[in-house]
Design an enzyme around this catalytic site. Structure first.
Site, PDB file in Angstrom:
ATOM      1  N   ASN A 108      22.744 -11.263  43.510  1.00  0.00           N
ATOM      2  CA  ASN A 108      23.527 -11.578  44.159  1.00  0.00           C
ATOM      3  C   ASN A 108      23.845 -13.377  43.605  1.00  0.00           C
ATOM      4  O   ASN A 108      23.479 -13.960  43.912  1.00  0.00           O
ATOM      5  CB  ASN A 108      24.776 -11.264  44.876  1.00  0.00           C
ATOM      6  CG  ASN A 108      24.882 -10.174  44.672  1.00  0.00           C
ATOM      7  OD1 ASN A 108      24.464  -8.933  44.189  1.00  0.00           O
ATOM      8  ND2 ASN A 108      25.275  -9.261  46.594  1.00  0.00           N
ATOM      9  N   GLU A 155      24.391  -9.048  50.791  1.00  0.00           N
ATOM     10  CA  GLU A 155      24.320 -10.358  51.081  1.00  0.00           C
ATOM     11  C   GLU A 155      23.760 -11.024  52.717  1.00  0.00           C
ATOM     12  O   GLU A 155      24.109 -11.454  52.996  1.00  0.00           O
ATOM     13  CB  GLU A 155      25.712 -10.984  50.969  1.00  0.00           C
ATOM     14  CG  GLU A 155      25.592 -10.869  49.054  1.00  0.00           C
ATOM     15  CD  GLU A 155      27.365 -11.746  48.823  1.00  0.00           C
ATOM     16  OE1 GLU A 155      27.692 -12.883  49.447  1.00  0.00           O
ATOM     17  OE2 GLU A 155      26.984 -12.316  47.662  1.00  0.00           O
ATOM     18  N   LYS A 157      37.843 -12.684  39.766  1.00  0.00           N
ATOM     19  CA  LYS A 157      36.883 -12.037  39.550  1.00  0.00           C
ATOM     20  C   LYS A 157      36.567 -11.440  38.318  1.00  0.00           C
ATOM     21  O   LYS A 157      35.800 -11.131  37.624  1.00  0.00           O
ATOM     22  CB  LYS A 157      36.075 -12.659  39.947  1.00  0.00           C
ATOM     23  CG  LYS A 157      35.077 -13.522  40.742  1.00  0.00           C
ATOM     24  CD  LYS A 157      33.941 -14.081  41.273  1.00  0.00           C
ATOM     25  CE  LYS A 157      33.468 -15.246  42.307  1.00  0.00           C
ATOM     26  NZ  LYS A 157      34.603 -15.209  43.464  1.00  0.00           N
TER      27      LYS A 157
END
Length: 715
Positions: free
Chosen positions: A487, A437, A598
């Protein structure tokens, strides 16, 4: 949970011949050297320093196992919610003349975060910058024989602007300390090189692979630490998984005094058995011995596997020429018992849970992991995406120029070299990851990225290079990797879009905006173990950064997303974020503080419903799971009662009364394992027994049950 029992045959002492390895984990003293207490300048490396008041600890050890997962608070050295600063370790050790005299002596740290400085008997030994790789220091000249020796180690996990992940980047707790094993290694002056970026000094490269034969190139790096020239003989014996000899070759090599060299072999293996993922994770052993003057000086047993793979932009991943559906999870090194200071038994437990669910691949996020994890993946047949710790940023500059620290590129190259050399021989590793990222881009950053990709290709010509992207525009689409991962959190973060839109979005990039083979490197959403709600509206009821993380929404979202992924063969892999809830001290969400929730499984290793959904899809072993068992007080008319199973049919009973049989053949799609009974009435103001049975073709019958109380709905 199914158990995973692996005999640890590859410990350091069993891998080596002719050298001594000593576990160095016990009898340490430790203290936090905090600035606020005036301890950061404490000269504890002095031999006469009194550490008697320090805590007695054993390694592996981290000082953030508790404060790194309890929620954000504090300032200064705790401004991220947990202590990021300096720690001190001290230990004494006796080196006998009989055991260590005339030897080259090294200390090996398998992982210490982030900057590590070693002092031996008051003298500076060396410094390592980077928190995730193994490294060794040569301490031969510093130790005293037939005497107690004092080891002092300074470890600092304070943020920097040049050691990735820089500053406060990365949505995970960066735990400080010597959090992996430490070993003393004593070798004869002529030995396999132990100062090659923490590697074994041995590189096995299978090539020219066919059903009839394969070549194995074996490169052995050597070091002569003595003042004498040496004529040595290096022997390579390759054996199969049963220990039977396959082929043996030897070469003589002249080693100059105080010099390094290397020797290369090309060895033909007839009728090779291929490392074939979970179907047959077959491993060979190359035993390397170094001899001179009729004496074995050093040796090492290196496991390796023979396999080919390629990734097709339209048809996905192929192992040994055959399509293999890669699906799995992201995994952080973290346990509820002791944070990053994990034991191998805990790692076996975690990978056993992945195996039970049916994973074929794992992405080791977001840094180099412990060596034992790669060994587990070799043995289990799990393919691996492994990466360096470049997360979000290369520059700490807040100006538009985004100037990168002068030392950043050098440290990034060091981390990448360590990652590749230390894991070169693992057949499980299929891609080297360069970043996660990254959301900064300048010509300088693009140039550094290009250099890293060139370095990876120079270090390893056999594997592909990848990165995980969440930008999807401009120069991010031009970064020079072979393949890419996306992502994206459809159905969770509002800026992504609803879960139903994921496949459509992927199609818009595949083959048009991005010419590289693509996968999904992260997807998912939060799930609180204790939270349930009927008739959830994503936009109104889900608060991604707050408290409302309903577990049944998480599992329903995964059902919708997986249905779209299953139709898109061009995705070369799919990685759920993530396997387990993990320490991320800046988060306070769902029903936990200091964690990212998550995971398909809680940090305490309790499976959520979504775990069983994937187990029903990915694992052929008969299974059945009634969902929402924790939703014990609810409306007396339940909108959906759901079970996950790979059974041929399932039947629901309420207080012993059948609510109907559902056949798998009648479900919406051929992979579906979701059995749903709609608008089912349960008793009001008392418990009802909820029972579901699964019926399998081989005659197996499985049951799962719960007790729910119906609450009268207000008019």
């Amino acid at each position: 949970m199914d158990s995973l029992i692996l005999n640890k045959t590859d410990t350091a002492s069993q891998n080596v011949l002719g050298r001594t390895t000593v576990n160095f984990n016990s009898n340490w003293r430790f203290i936090k050297l905090t600035q606020k207490d005036g301890l950061s300048k404490l000269a504890f490396e002095s031999t006469d320093f009194d550490d008697s008041t320090w805590a007695e600890i054993s390694l592996p050890h981290t000082w953030n196992s508790i404060d790194g997962a309890d929620g954000k608070s504090g300032g200064g050295e705790e401004k991220e919610g947990y202590y990021r600063g300096l720690g001190g370790y001290r230990k004494t050790f006796y080196f006998s003349e009989s055991k260590y005299g005339g030897k080259s002596v090294f200390i090996e740290f398998e992982g210490s975060n982030t900057v590590t400085e070693l002092y031996v008997n008051g003298s500076f030994a060396s410094r390592h910058e980077g928190g995730y790789s193994a490294f060794r220091f040569d301490i031969t000249s510093l130790i005293k024989l037939d005497s107690e020796n004092i080891f002092a180690v300074k470890v600092n996990n304070a943020p920097t602007d040049y050691i990735a992940p820089i500053t406060e980047q990365g949505d995970f707790t960066k735990m400080g300390g010597i959090y992996r094993d430490v070993t003393i290694i004593a070798a004869e002056p002529v030995h396999i090189d132990l100062m090659d970026f923490g590697s074994s000094g041995i590189y096995v490269t299978p090539k020219n692979i066919s059903e009839k034969h394969a070549d194995a190139d074996v490169l052995v790096k050597l070091s002569n630490d003595s003042a004498e020239n040496k004529l040595t003989c290096v022997t390579v014996n390759i054996s199969d998984m049963d220990g039977c000899a396959v082929i043996s070759e030897k070469q003589e090599i002249f080693l100059s005094a105080n010099d390094k060299s290397q020797v290369e072999f090309t060895m033909k293996i007839n009728d090779p058995i291929l490392w074939n993922g979970t179907e047959n994770p077959y491993l060979y052993t190359a035993e390397i011995t170094v001899e001179a003057d009729g004496k074995t000086l050093d040796g090492y047993r290196q496991k390796f596997g023979i396999r080919t793979y390629h990734i097709d932009p339209e048809n996905g991943f192929f192992l040994n020429g055959k399509y293999l559906g890669l699906h799995g999870v992201n995994y952080h090194q973290d346990s509820f018992e002791n944070g990053w200071a994990m034991t191998d038994e805990q790692r076996e437990r975690d990978y056993g849970i992945m195996k039970e669910m049916g994973c074929t691949s794992v992405r080791m996020a977001h840094y180099q992991h412990d060596q034992y994890e790669y060994e587990l993946c070799d043995r289990l047949g799990l393919t691996v995406w492994t990466e360096v710790g470049i997360v979000n940023k290369m520059s700490a500059d807040e100006n538009d120029s985004l100037a990168v620290s002068d030392k950043f590129a050098d440290n990034a190259k060091q981390q990448l070299t360590e990652l590749i050399r230390q894991n070169y021989n693992h057949p499980s590793v299929i891609v080297w990851g360069i970043s996660n990222e990254l959301h900064q881009m300048t010509d300088e950053i693009f140039g550094i990225y290009t250099e890293l990709c060139r370095l990876a290709k120079a270090e390893d010509k056999t594997r592909l290079i990848t990165f995980a992207d969440n930008q999807f525009w401009g120069k991010f689409l031009e970064l020079p990797t072979d393949v890419v991962g996306y992502n994206r959190y459809f159905g969770w973060y509002k800026d992504a879009g609803s879960a139903e839109k994921f496949g459509e979005w992927l199609d818009s990039y595949h083959g048009t905006r991005d010419s590289r083979p693509i996968c999904v490197s992260e997807y998912g959403g939060g799930g609180a173990l204790s939270q349930f709600k009927d008739n959830i509206d994503w936009q109104a009821d889900i608060d991604p950064w707050g408290e409302r993380h309903y577990q049944n929404y998480q599992s329903a979202m995964h059902e919708k997303i997986w249905a779209q992924f299953a139709e898109r063969k061009y995705l070369w892999s799919k990685y759920i974020w993530c396997m387990f809830d993990f320490a991320s001290d800046g988060r306070n969400e769902g029903d936990t503080n200091g964690q990212n929730d998550k995971g398909l499984v809680t940090r305490e290793r309790i499976p959520k419903d979504s775990f069983y959904f994937y187990k029903s899809v990915w694992n052929d072993k008969p299974m059945l799971h009634l969902t929402e068992k924790g939703f014990s007080r609810r409306g007396s008319v339940v909108p959906q009662i759901k079970a996950y199973s790979n059974a041929d049919s399932a039947e629901l009973f309420i207080d012993g009364v059948s609510q109907g049989i559902i056949k798998r053949a009648d479900l919406d799609s051929d992979f579906s394992t979701v059995f749903i009974w709609e608008n089912v009435k349960i008793a009001e103001d008392r418990e009802s027994a909820i029972l579901v049975k699964g019926f399998f073709e081989d005659g197996t019958i499985l049951e799962d049950k719960a007790m729910w109380t119906g609450i009268h709905a207000e008019a």
